[in-house]
Design a protein around this motif. Structure first.
Motif, PDB file in Angstrom:
ATOM      1  N   CYS A   1      33.062  20.741  33.869  1.00 26.02           N
ATOM      2  CA  CYS A   1      33.995  21.719  33.310  1.00 26.02           C
ATOM      3  C   CYS A   1      35.366  21.061  33.236  1.00 26.02           C
ATOM      4  CB  CYS A   1      34.041  22.974  34.159  1.00 26.02           C
ATOM      5  SG  CYS A   1      35.209  24.222  33.578  1.00 26.02           S
TER       6      CYS A   1
ATOM      7  N   TRP B   1      31.465  28.556  39.145  1.00 22.87           N
ATOM      8  CA  TRP B   1      30.363  28.481  38.192  1.00 22.87           C
ATOM      9  C   TRP B   1      29.564  29.774  38.287  1.00 22.87           C
ATOM     10  CZ3 TRP B   1      29.683  24.967  34.454  1.00 22.87           C
ATOM     11  CH2 TRP B   1      30.324  23.727  34.572  1.00 22.87           C
TER      12      TRP B   1
ATOM     13  N   ARG C   1      26.244  32.005  36.181  1.00 24.53           N
ATOM     14  CA  ARG C   1      25.133  31.845  35.251  1.00 24.53           C
ATOM     15  C   ARG C   1      24.609  33.211  34.842  1.00 24.53           C
ATOM     16  NH1 ARG C   1      20.472  29.143  39.155  1.00 24.53           N
ATOM     17  NH2 ARG C   1      19.996  30.995  40.406  1.00 24.53           N
TER      18      ARG C   1
ATOM     19  N   ARG D   1      25.424  38.465  34.678  1.00 18.04           N
ATOM     20  CA  ARG D   1      26.033  37.214  35.080  1.00 18.04           C
ATOM     21  C   ARG D   1      26.287  37.236  36.582  1.00 18.04           C
ATOM     22  NH1 ARG D   1      30.969  35.133  31.450  1.00 18.04           N
ATOM     23  NH2 ARG D   1      29.365  35.693  29.919  1.00 18.04           N
TER      24      ARG D   1
ATOM     25  N   TYR E   1      25.137  28.683  31.792  1.00 25.15           N
ATOM     26  CA  TYR E   1      26.070  28.460  32.893  1.00 25.15           C
ATOM     27  C   TYR E   1      27.495  28.440  32.361  1.00 25.15           C
ATOM     28  CZ  TYR E   1      22.268  27.414  36.096  1.00 25.15           C
ATOM     29  OH  TYR E   1      21.158  27.516  36.904  1.00 25.15           O
ATOM     30  N   TYR E   2      28.354  29.164  33.057  1.00 18.70           N
ATOM     31  CA  TYR E   2      29.753  29.293  32.661  1.00 18.70           C
ATOM     32  C   TYR E   2      30.662  28.808  33.787  1.00 18.70           C
ATOM     33  CZ  TYR E   2      27.882  32.646  29.242  1.00 18.70           C
ATOM     34  OH  TYR E   2      27.177  33.254  28.234  1.00 18.70           O
ATOM     35  N   CYS E   3      31.722  28.129  33.417  1.00 17.81           N
ATOM     36  CA  CYS E   3      32.738  27.848  34.416  1.00 17.81           C
ATOM     37  C   CYS E   3      33.902  28.809  34.204  1.00 17.81           C
ATOM     38  CB  CYS E   3      33.214  26.410  34.362  1.00 17.81           C
ATOM     39  SG  CYS E   3      34.048  25.914  32.850  1.00 17.81           S
ATOM     40  N   ALA E   4      34.557  29.136  35.290  1.00 16.46           N
ATOM     41  CA  ALA E   4      35.659  30.083  35.247  1.00 16.46           C
ATOM     42  C   ALA E   4      36.739  29.644  36.216  1.00 16.46           C
ATOM     43  CB  ALA E   4      35.181  31.485  35.596  1.00 16.46           C
TER      44      ALA E   4
ATOM     45  N   TRP F   1      37.760  31.922  31.243  1.00 12.48           N
ATOM     46  CA  TRP F   1      36.352  31.559  31.079  1.00 12.48           C
ATOM     47  C   TRP F   1      36.197  30.483  30.026  1.00 12.48           C
ATOM     48  CZ3 TRP F   1      32.448  33.749  33.966  1.00 12.48           C
ATOM     49  CH2 TRP F   1      32.802  34.859  34.736  1.00 12.48           C
TER      50      TRP F   1
ATOM     51  N   GLN G   1      33.243  28.455  27.517  1.00 12.97           N
ATOM     52  CA  GLN G   1      32.005  28.804  26.828  1.00 12.97           C
ATOM     53  C   GLN G   1      30.846  28.358  27.705  1.00 12.97           C
ATOM     54  OE1 GLN G   1      33.056  25.867  26.630  1.00 12.97           O
ATOM     55  NE2 GLN G   1      31.269  24.588  26.312  1.00 12.97           N
ATOM     56  N   GLY G   2      29.712  28.900  27.519  1.00 12.50           N
ATOM     57  CA  GLY G   2      28.582  28.559  28.354  1.00 12.50           C
ATOM     58  C   GLY G   2      27.882  27.297  27.913  1.00 12.50           C
ATOM     59  N   THR G   3      27.098  26.762  28.823  1.00 13.46           N
ATOM     60  CA  THR G   3      26.235  25.642  28.509  1.00 13.46           C
ATOM     61  C   THR G   3      24.822  26.000  28.967  1.00 13.46           C
ATOM     62  OG1 THR G   3      25.914  23.242  28.712  1.00 13.46           O
ATOM     63  CG2 THR G   3      26.746  24.368  30.664  1.00 13.46           C
TER      64      THR G   3
END
Length: 114
Positions: free
Chosen positions: A21, A35, A37, A44, A92-95, A104, A106-108
């Motif tokens: 991230c 992180w 998900r 989430r 999976y998102y990082c914040a 936030w 974008q997700g992977t």
């Protein structure tokens, strides 16, 4: 503030992935980097977090398998995922958790095949 997550992909059960991230500002600006998900049809949920003082926290389902870390010089946060299971399949998102606002990325997508 912008966050860019990367590193997702398709992996077989038992395999490993490392998510990254990239944060546009200093990660020490935030109380915690986190992180999350989200699996299809599910809410989430938190996977792992690291606070500004370096304290880490993990969801019970990933303890012992996942490791969150950071590189403050690069303003990067990582999630090393080992011994992956099909149930780890999710976006999976990082914040970044700030004092007043959360940011936030974008997700992977992480897909673990059995």
């Amino acid at each position: 503030v912008q966050l860019q997550a990367s590193g997702g992909g398709l992996v077989q059960a038992g395999g490993s992935l490392r998510l990254s991230c990239a944060v546009s500002g200093s990660i020490f600006t935030f109380n915690a980097m986190v992180w999350y998900r989200q699996a299809p049809g599910k809410q989430r949920g938190l996977v792992a977090s690291i606070t500004s003082d370096g304290s880490t926290n993990y969801a019970d389902s990933v303890k012992g398998r996942f490791t969150i870390s950071r590189d403050s010089a690069k303003n990067m946060v990582y999630l090393q995922m080992n011994s992956l299971k099909p149930e780890d399949t999710a976006v999976y998102y990082c914040a970044a958790h700030g004092a007043l606002h959360n940011y936030w990325g974008q997700g992977t997508q992480v897909t673990v095949s059995s």
